[in-house]
Enzyme design. Structure first.
Site, PDB file in Angstrom:
ATOM      1  N   HIS A 168      31.647 -42.743  24.752  1.00 50.57           N
ATOM      2  CA  HIS A 168      31.001 -41.790  23.853  1.00 50.57           C
ATOM      3  C   HIS A 168      31.679 -41.890  22.500  1.00 50.57           C
ATOM      4  O   HIS A 168      32.893 -42.091  22.439  1.00 50.57           O
ATOM      5  CB  HIS A 168      31.127 -40.367  24.408  1.00 50.57           C
ATOM      6  CG  HIS A 168      30.174 -39.409  23.773  1.00 50.57           C
ATOM      7  ND1 HIS A 168      30.437 -38.798  22.581  1.00 50.57           N
ATOM      8  CD2 HIS A 168      28.942 -38.982  24.164  1.00 50.57           C
ATOM      9  CE1 HIS A 168      29.411 -38.028  22.262  1.00 50.57           C
ATOM     10  NE2 HIS A 168      28.486 -38.129  23.191  1.00 50.57           N
ATOM     11  N   ASP A 215      25.001 -38.666  30.683  1.00 52.71           N
ATOM     12  CA  ASP A 215      23.856 -39.413  31.216  1.00 52.71           C
ATOM     13  C   ASP A 215      24.153 -40.097  32.531  1.00 52.71           C
ATOM     14  O   ASP A 215      23.240 -40.547  33.221  1.00 52.71           O
ATOM     15  CB  ASP A 215      23.412 -40.474  30.206  1.00 52.71           C
ATOM     16  CG  ASP A 215      22.834 -39.829  28.976  1.00 52.71           C
ATOM     17  OD1 ASP A 215      22.050 -38.896  29.150  1.00 52.71           O
ATOM     18  OD2 ASP A 215      23.172 -40.247  27.868  1.00 52.71           O
TER      19      ASP A 215
HETATM   20  N1  ACO Z   1      30.965 -50.493  28.638  1.00 56.45           N
HETATM   21  C1  ACO Z   1      31.876 -51.434  28.275  1.00 56.45           C
HETATM   22  N2  ACO Z   1      32.572 -51.413  27.112  1.00 56.45           N
HETATM   23  C2  ACO Z   1      32.321 -50.390  26.286  1.00 56.45           C
HETATM   24  C3  ACO Z   1      31.386 -49.364  26.603  1.00 56.45           C
HETATM   25  C4  ACO Z   1      30.704 -49.427  27.825  1.00 56.45           C
HETATM   26  N3  ACO Z   1      29.817 -48.504  28.179  1.00 56.45           N
HETATM   27  N4  ACO Z   1      31.350 -48.461  25.589  1.00 56.45           N
HETATM   28  C5  ACO Z   1      32.209 -48.907  24.656  1.00 56.45           C
HETATM   29  N5  ACO Z   1      32.807 -50.059  25.084  1.00 56.45           N
HETATM   30  C6  ACO Z   1      33.858 -50.816  24.379  1.00 56.45           C
HETATM   31  C7  ACO Z   1      33.279 -51.569  23.188  1.00 56.45           C
HETATM   32  O1  ACO Z   1      32.922 -52.877  23.537  1.00 56.45           O
HETATM   33  C8  ACO Z   1      34.408 -51.509  22.186  1.00 56.45           C
HETATM   34  O2  ACO Z   1      35.331 -52.510  22.529  1.00 56.45           O
HETATM   35  P1  ACO Z   1      36.154 -53.273  21.368  1.00 56.45           P
HETATM   36  O3  ACO Z   1      37.013 -52.224  20.742  1.00 56.45           O
HETATM   37  O4  ACO Z   1      36.926 -54.316  22.125  1.00 56.45           O
HETATM   38  O5  ACO Z   1      35.138 -53.838  20.434  1.00 56.45           O
HETATM   39  C9  ACO Z   1      35.071 -50.165  22.459  1.00 56.45           C
HETATM   40  O6  ACO Z   1      34.760 -49.847  23.818  1.00 56.45           O
HETATM   41  C10 ACO Z   1      34.573 -49.052  21.544  1.00 56.45           C
HETATM   42  O7  ACO Z   1      33.154 -49.004  21.644  1.00 56.45           O
HETATM   43  P2  ACO Z   1      32.175 -48.787  20.403  1.00 56.45           P
HETATM   44  O8  ACO Z   1      30.832 -49.329  20.735  1.00 56.45           O
HETATM   45  O9  ACO Z   1      32.830 -49.297  19.154  1.00 56.45           O
HETATM   46  O10 ACO Z   1      32.138 -47.207  20.346  1.00 56.45           O
HETATM   47  P3  ACO Z   1      31.006 -46.354  19.693  1.00 56.45           P
HETATM   48  O11 ACO Z   1      31.594 -45.024  19.459  1.00 56.45           O
HETATM   49  O12 ACO Z   1      30.397 -47.052  18.539  1.00 56.45           O
HETATM   50  O13 ACO Z   1      29.861 -46.308  20.849  1.00 56.45           O
HETATM   51  C11 ACO Z   1      28.528 -45.642  22.675  1.00 56.45           C
HETATM   52  C12 ACO Z   1      29.656 -45.263  21.698  1.00 56.45           C
HETATM   53  C13 ACO Z   1      27.311 -46.184  21.880  1.00 56.45           C
HETATM   54  C14 ACO Z   1      28.079 -44.425  23.444  1.00 56.45           C
HETATM   55  C15 ACO Z   1      29.061 -46.736  23.644  1.00 56.45           C
HETATM   56  O14 ACO Z   1      30.176 -46.238  24.367  1.00 56.45           O
HETATM   57  C16 ACO Z   1      27.975 -47.248  24.600  1.00 56.45           C
HETATM   58  O15 ACO Z   1      27.208 -48.153  24.233  1.00 56.45           O
HETATM   59  N6  ACO Z   1      27.898 -46.675  25.847  1.00 56.45           N
HETATM   60  C17 ACO Z   1      26.872 -47.021  26.796  1.00 56.45           C
HETATM   61  C18 ACO Z   1      25.569 -46.316  26.445  1.00 56.45           C
HETATM   62  C19 ACO Z   1      25.613 -44.820  26.779  1.00 56.45           C
HETATM   63  O16 ACO Z   1      26.017 -44.416  27.853  1.00 56.45           O
HETATM   64  N7  ACO Z   1      25.144 -44.012  25.806  1.00 56.45           N
HETATM   65  C20 ACO Z   1      25.051 -42.559  25.987  1.00 56.45           C
HETATM   66  C21 ACO Z   1      25.886 -41.852  24.979  1.00 56.45           C
HETATM   67  S1  ACO Z   1      25.885 -40.131  25.307  1.00 56.45           S
HETATM   68  C22 ACO Z   1      24.446 -39.550  24.678  1.00 56.45           C
HETATM   69  O17 ACO Z   1      23.840 -40.060  23.778  1.00 56.45           O
HETATM   70  C23 ACO Z   1      24.000 -38.303  25.264  1.00 56.45           C
END
Ligand code: ACO
Length: 441
Positions: A317, A375
């Site tokens: 998140h 979720d």
């Molecule tokens: N699985 C694996 N790796 C992940 C995940 C995941 N679900 N989420 C983040 N990471 C990793 C990224 O690859 C990144 O790694 P890095 O630092 O080596 O590049 C690091 O963790 C940080 O992730 P970001 O994408 O930079 O974080 P951001 O805050 O931009 O994204 C997000 C947050 C979009 C929710 C992300 O965690 C994601 O895509 N999760 C899966 C989708 C999801 O469940 N979304 C629901 C969100 S809650 C809602 O809207 C109600």
């Protein structure tokens, strides 16, 4: 308004920026809210320094003042108007949460009765909207129908689109909160070819939604109180979440003076994406793809591989770097629903638990603070309740409508509100000479 709400305050504290090329120093005031990190007031940055900030994804940018929702992502805290989400989920109901988000305080008994009455009596749609659905293909994604039908509300209810009139704003807000379950249920009925079910005024909000989703004219539909309560709780948990992508979209659309129905349609479009509200649908698709507990390690490995775009849906998140407090309640609700429906040994739930355990123990996820989000469990609950996959994000949109309208109203009433207009770091071609077609190689 709640007496604990304070306007932001400037102290004598400043932050100084030094341009090491010229040695010039610029000071900027620090502003405090009622709780949470202080902010540096950069409103005069460009005027004073000639610089813009560069913050793609707005990870360090506060776009507005708001007194609605507070999140502390490190602590895993979520407050609506100061009330912890756990207390609201346990003791409150969705109508009360809506009143709280819209008006700033919990209603007394008479205010609650009146509010529920007024919402109930706005649940019907203009009859001509019935025909509007016929324009969609039957296999349209219900979120596509939601964007279209909600956007079209402004064509049916133009008597509440004067945004300078507080009464118009409130009528439009009530209409959207009230009509969203009807619009959503009809999108579903249209997809499966069943007749539209009209709202019934003796039913509570969540009961009515279940009724419009699952009743048909051929037999009586009996509402299961455990499922109605679970749905109500899910609606509370999703009702607002401060300046997330869809809420910021609503605010940005509204900042130009666009009508509220159009703004909420924009919010629905933003919510649709798998990184936001589309994640609950994506979680279930992912669990189905994994298929068996034995394959969990393989998928965890893929999620950790920087060269593989696969991510564990329902994990991570932008704001929570701790367990999402909503996920804990959702997990509990999930057990209650499965228990009530007599779903024992649900393989998807077992798979989800196994995935959760492995990911919570894995160094990669622990280090990056990737916890299950709201979720992760909602999809399993919806599936058990008989709600189809394509409707998952629609339910999220129904719940979030009150948050969107509360935030939209707050923005319109804010005297400092300006049209939202970010700037950019331009990296394209510099000025060049236009060549006539015949002169081009
Ligand atoms: N699985 C694996 N790796 C992940 C995940 C995941 N679900 N989420 C983040 N990471 C990793 C990224 O690859 C990144 O790694 P890095 O630092 O080596 O590049 C690091 O963790 C940080 O992730 P970001 O994408 O930079 O974080 P951001 O805050 O931009 O994204 C997000 C947050 C979009 C929710 C992300 O965690 C994601 O895509 N999760 C899966 C989708 C999801 O469940 N979304 C629901 C969100 S809650 C809602 O809207 C109600």
């Amino acid at each position: 308004m709640n007496e604990k709400v304070v306007k932001s305050s400037s102290s004598n504290r400043t932050v100084t920026l030094v341009d090491n090329a010229t040695g010039r120093e610029f000071s900027f005031p620090v502003i405090s809210g009622s709780v949470g990190p202080d902010v540096i007031d950069l409103r005069n940055l460009y005027q004073d320094t000639g610089f813009f900030t560069f913050d793609p994804g707005y990870t360090s940018t506060g776009s507005c003042e708001s007194a609605i929702t507070f999140i502390d992502g490190n602590e895993g805290t979520l407050l609506y108007r100061g009330y912890p989400i756990q207390d609201l989920a346990e003791h409150s109901d969705f109508m009360e949460a809506c009143y709280l988000l819209l008006y700033g305080d919990l209603p007394n008994a008479e205010q609650k009765r009146r509010f529920e009455h007024d919402i109930t009596y706005h649940t019907m749609l203009h009859e001509q909207m019935h025909e509007f659905y016929d324009g969609f293909r039957r296999d349209s994604h219900p979120m596509a129908v939601m964007v279209g039908v909600v956007g079209a509300l402004s064509a049916f209810y133009h008597d509440s689109t004067d945004i300078t009139n507080p009464r118009h704003r409130m009528i439009a807000s009530y209409r959207m909160i009230a009509k969203m379950p009807t619009i959503a249920a009809w999108a579903y009925k249209y997809a499966i070819g069943q007749p539209f079910i009209y709202p019934r005024n003796e039913l509570k909000y969540s009961e009515n939604f279940l009724h419009m989703l699952f009743a048909n004219p051929c037999e009586p539909y009996v509402i299961n109180p455990v499922l109605a309560r679970a749905l109500d709780r899910i609606l509370i948990l999703h009702a607002d979440h401060e300046q997330n992508a869809s809420t910021s979209t609503v605010r940005l659309a509204g900042s130009s003076g666009a009508n509220p129905f159009a703004c909420i349609a924009a919010g629905i479009a933003s919510l649709w994406g798998p990184a936001h509200g589309g994640a609950n649908e994506a979680v279930l698709r992912m669990l189905e793809e994994i298929g068996d507990k034995s394959r969990v390690p393989e998928y965890v490995k893929r999620a950790k591989d920087p060269d593989d775009p696969f991510r564990l849906m329902g994990f991570g998140h932008r704001v929570y770097k701790n367990y999402d407090p909503r996920a804990r309640i959702m997990r509990q609700t999930c057990y209650e629903v499965l228990d009530e429906l007599g779903v024992r040994d649900e393989p998807l739930l077992e798979l989800a638990m196994s995935l959760e355990n492995i990911a919570l123990d894995d160094e990669f996820f622990v280090k990056k603070k990737l916890y299950p989000n709201v979720d992760f469990y909602s999809g399993i609950i919806f599936k058990a309740m008989g709600i189809p996959l394509s409707m998952f994000t629609v339910l999220f949109a129904v719940a979030r409508t009150v948050g969107w309208v509360a935030q939209w109203n707050e923005m319109i009433e804010d005297p400092t509100q300006k049209i939202g207009r970010p700037r950019q770091l331009y990296t394209g071609a510099t000025r060049r000479e236009y060549k006539l077609l015949a002169q081009r190689a």
